[in-house]
Structure formats: structure tokens, C-alpha cells
Motif scaffolding. Structure first.
Motif, PDB file in Angstrom:
ATOM      1  N   ALA A  83       0.863  -1.184   0.000  1.00  0.00           N
ATOM      2  CA  ALA A  83       0.000   0.000   0.000  1.00  0.00           C
ATOM      3  C   ALA A  83       0.899   1.233   0.000  1.00  0.00           C
ATOM      4  O   ALA A  83       1.804   1.343   0.826  1.00  0.00           O
ATOM      5  N   VAL A  84       0.655   2.152  -0.938  1.00  0.00           N
ATOM      6  CA  VAL A  84       1.444   3.375  -1.072  1.00  0.00           C
ATOM      7  C   VAL A  84       0.581   4.563  -0.688  1.00  0.00           C
ATOM      8  O   VAL A  84      -0.516   4.756  -1.230  1.00  0.00           O
ATOM      9  N   ASP A  85       1.077   5.375   0.233  1.00  0.00           N
ATOM     10  CA  ASP A  85       0.346   6.547   0.723  1.00  0.00           C
ATOM     11  C   ASP A  85       0.368   7.662  -0.331  1.00  0.00           C
ATOM     12  O   ASP A  85       1.418   8.193  -0.663  1.00  0.00           O
ATOM     13  N   LEU A  86      -0.811   8.015  -0.842  1.00  0.00           N
ATOM     14  CA  LEU A  86      -0.953   9.086  -1.832  1.00  0.00           C
ATOM     15  C   LEU A  86      -1.523  10.369  -1.219  1.00  0.00           C
ATOM     16  O   LEU A  86      -1.734  11.350  -1.936  1.00  0.00           O
ATOM     17  N   ARG A  87      -1.747  10.368   0.074  1.00  0.00           N
ATOM     18  CA  ARG A  87      -2.356  11.533   0.738  1.00  0.00           C
ATOM     19  C   ARG A  87      -1.308  12.630   0.889  1.00  0.00           C
ATOM     20  O   ARG A  87      -0.381  12.504   1.682  1.00  0.00           O
ATOM     21  N   HIS A  96       5.569   3.455   1.583  1.00  0.00           N
ATOM     22  CA  HIS A  96       4.744   2.273   1.402  1.00  0.00           C
ATOM     23  C   HIS A  96       4.829   1.339   2.606  1.00  0.00           C
ATOM     24  O   HIS A  96       5.794   1.362   3.362  1.00  0.00           O
ATOM     25  N   PHE A  97       3.792   0.548   2.738  1.00  0.00           N
ATOM     26  CA  PHE A  97       3.736  -0.502   3.745  1.00  0.00           C
ATOM     27  C   PHE A  97       3.635  -1.816   2.987  1.00  0.00           C
ATOM     28  O   PHE A  97       2.902  -1.918   2.004  1.00  0.00           O
ATOM     29  N   LYS A  98       4.384  -2.824   3.435  1.00  0.00           N
ATOM     30  CA  LYS A  98       4.266  -4.130   2.803  1.00  0.00           C
ATOM     31  C   LYS A  98       4.219  -5.220   3.857  1.00  0.00           C
ATOM     32  O   LYS A  98       4.819  -5.087   4.934  1.00  0.00           O
ATOM     33  N   HIS A  99       3.481  -6.260   3.512  1.00  0.00           N
ATOM     34  CA  HIS A  99       3.301  -7.365   4.451  1.00  0.00           C
ATOM     35  C   HIS A  99       2.917  -8.612   3.650  1.00  0.00           C
ATOM     36  O   HIS A  99       2.227  -8.511   2.640  1.00  0.00           O
ATOM     37  N   LEU A 151       9.411   5.568  -5.690  1.00  0.00           N
ATOM     38  CA  LEU A 151       8.787   4.791  -4.614  1.00  0.00           C
ATOM     39  C   LEU A 151       9.739   3.758  -4.033  1.00  0.00           C
ATOM     40  O   LEU A 151       9.620   3.384  -2.880  1.00  0.00           O
ATOM     41  N   ALA A 152      10.665   3.271  -4.831  1.00  0.00           N
ATOM     42  CA  ALA A 152      11.716   2.337  -4.392  1.00  0.00           C
ATOM     43  C   ALA A 152      11.158   1.134  -3.632  1.00  0.00           C
ATOM     44  O   ALA A 152      11.647   0.762  -2.564  1.00  0.00           O
ATOM     45  N   ILE A 153      10.154   0.503  -4.193  1.00  0.00           N
ATOM     46  CA  ILE A 153       9.565  -0.695  -3.576  1.00  0.00           C
ATOM     47  C   ILE A 153      10.382  -1.912  -3.984  1.00  0.00           C
ATOM     48  O   ILE A 153      10.614  -2.150  -5.161  1.00  0.00           O
ATOM     49  N   ASP A 154      10.821  -2.685  -3.001  1.00  0.00           N
ATOM     50  CA  ASP A 154      11.520  -3.933  -3.276  1.00  0.00           C
ATOM     51  C   ASP A 154      10.476  -5.049  -3.324  1.00  0.00           C
ATOM     52  O   ASP A 154      10.024  -5.539  -2.291  1.00  0.00           O
ATOM     53  N   TRP A 155      10.105  -5.425  -4.517  1.00  0.00           N
ATOM     54  CA  TRP A 155       9.097  -6.468  -4.713  1.00  0.00           C
ATOM     55  C   TRP A 155       9.709  -7.866  -4.587  1.00  0.00           C
ATOM     56  O   TRP A 155       8.969  -8.853  -4.483  1.00  0.00           O
ATOM     57  N   GLY A 156      11.026  -7.953  -4.674  1.00  0.00           N
ATOM     58  CA  GLY A 156      11.668  -9.258  -4.586  1.00  0.00           C
ATOM     59  C   GLY A 156      11.606 -10.057  -5.879  1.00  0.00           C
ATOM     60  O   GLY A 156      11.843 -11.255  -5.874  1.00  0.00           O
ATOM     61  N   VAL A 157      11.274  -9.397  -6.988  1.00  0.00           N
ATOM     62  CA  VAL A 157      11.207 -10.055  -8.284  1.00  0.00           C
ATOM     63  C   VAL A 157      11.615  -9.040  -9.351  1.00  0.00           C
ATOM     64  O   VAL A 157      11.290  -7.858  -9.237  1.00  0.00           O
ATOM     65  N   GLU A 158      12.354  -9.490 -10.346  1.00  0.00           N
ATOM     66  CA  GLU A 158      12.826  -8.567 -11.385  1.00  0.00           C
ATOM     67  C   GLU A 158      11.902  -8.490 -12.589  1.00  0.00           C
ATOM     68  O   GLU A 158      11.726  -7.437 -13.175  1.00  0.00           O
TER      69      GLU A 158
END
Length: 179
Positions: A83-87, A96-99, A151-158
Motif C-alpha cells: 500500500a502506497v500513501d498518496l495523501r 509504502h507498507f508491505k506485508h 517509490l523504491a519498492i523492493d518487490w523481490g522479483v525482477e
């Protein structure tokens, strides 16, 4: 049900009480009275999707006046949920929050209006179910690029499996933010 605040204001992790025995398990997946202390939304639509391993869906959101909050849960398999905060006025804007949510841990994630949402399926045949606080409106659909460098989200997949619309999504710094 245990409600847990996260490091991003208004994102809530829910953990149901699960009763297991040799027959299987029982749990209450949602109870408005038990969650209304932190979640005020009335949910009007449930959606379900199935995804293969490495399918990435997102980062999606609905534009006002059709913006939606969501309550995400995995029935089978597992996902990395983001979830990425757009507010714009939030102290965690752009963060972002990831779980990991899974059929095994049975945790749920509440994402309020003003967030983009996406997930990566970590297993084949992963089934995701989510409640929405407003009805889907195709004209209000919007998305931000899943691998946006800001955003620099590390999704763990390329090289995830993506829909065409997710490959063509807008950049975070240039999208017209209504929140």
C-alpha cells in the motif's frame, strides 16, 4: 480479532482468532462491530482474483468520487501486499507498507482511501478476496507504475508477470494526485 496499527497511519493489520481441531478450522473473517473502533467504512462490494506465481497486480486505486478503501485477505496461497500513501498532507506521503498475507497466516490488511494498492503473488493459484467501500467504476480507475524509482519498492522479483495497463501506468511524480 486483533487490530494492529502499522507504521503508516490508518493502515491496519487484522489477525482473526482461528479455532482449529482435527476437522479443520473456523474463523470469523469480518465483524463490523469488532473492527469499527478503527475502521469506519461500510463495505459494499467483494472482489476475488486468482493469480499464478510472480503475477504482479498494481499499483491501483480509484479516483474520487469513487475512491475505495479495501480490506484484503488471502484465501489460498500467499502474496506480498503493498500500500502506497498518496495523501499529500500525510507525514508518510509517498511511503509504502508491505506485508505477506497468506491463507496460512489468515491476516488481513485494511487500506483506506488515499492509497494505491498492489500485490505480488508468491505461489501458483493464489486466491485473494477483498472488500471495497465503493463500487468499481471503470472511468475512475488509475494506477502508478509498480517499479517507479521514486517509490523504491523492493518487490523481490525482477520480471513479474504484468497486465498491459500495469506496464503503462503513470510515474509517481507526474501523476495528477487527487488526494
Amino acid at each position: 480479532m486483533i487490530l494492529e496499527k502499522t507504521n503508516i497511519e490508518d493502515i491496519i493489520l487484522l489477525t482473526p482468532r482461528v479455532y482449529e481441531d482435527d476437522r479443520g478450522y473456523f474463523m470469523e473473517s469480518y465483524n463490523q462491530k469488532k473492527v469499527e473502533i478503527l475502521i469506519k467504512d461500510k463495505f459494499v462490494q467483494d472482489n476475488e482474483s486468482e493469480s499464478h506465481k510472480n503475477v504482479l497486480r498494481g499499483l491501483h486505486f480509484q479516483l474520487p468520487p469513487h475512491a475505495q478503501s479495501k480490506l484484503i485477505r488471502v484465501i489460498k496461497g500467499s502474496i506480498l501486499d503493498i500500500a502506497v500513501d498518496l495523501r499529500k498532507d500525510s507525514s508518510t506521503y509517498g511511503k509504502h507498507f508491505k506485508h505477506i498475507l497468506s491463507g496460512e497466516n489468515k491476516k488481513q490488511l485494511y487500506i483506506p482511501i488515499g492509497f494505491a494498492h498492489g500485490f505480488l503473488s508468491l505461489e501458483d493459484n493464489t486466491i485473494l478476496n477483498y472488500k471495497c467501500s465503493d463500487y468499481y467504476n471503470a472511468n475512475a480507475e488509475a494506477s502508478i507504475l509498480w517499479n517507479d524509482p521514486d517509490l523504491a519498492i523492493d518487490w523481490g522479483v525482477e520480471n513479474p508477470i504484468l497486465a498491459e495497463k500495469d506496464q503503462l501506468a503513470e510515474n509517481f511524480v507526474t501523476f495528477e494526485n487527487p488526494f
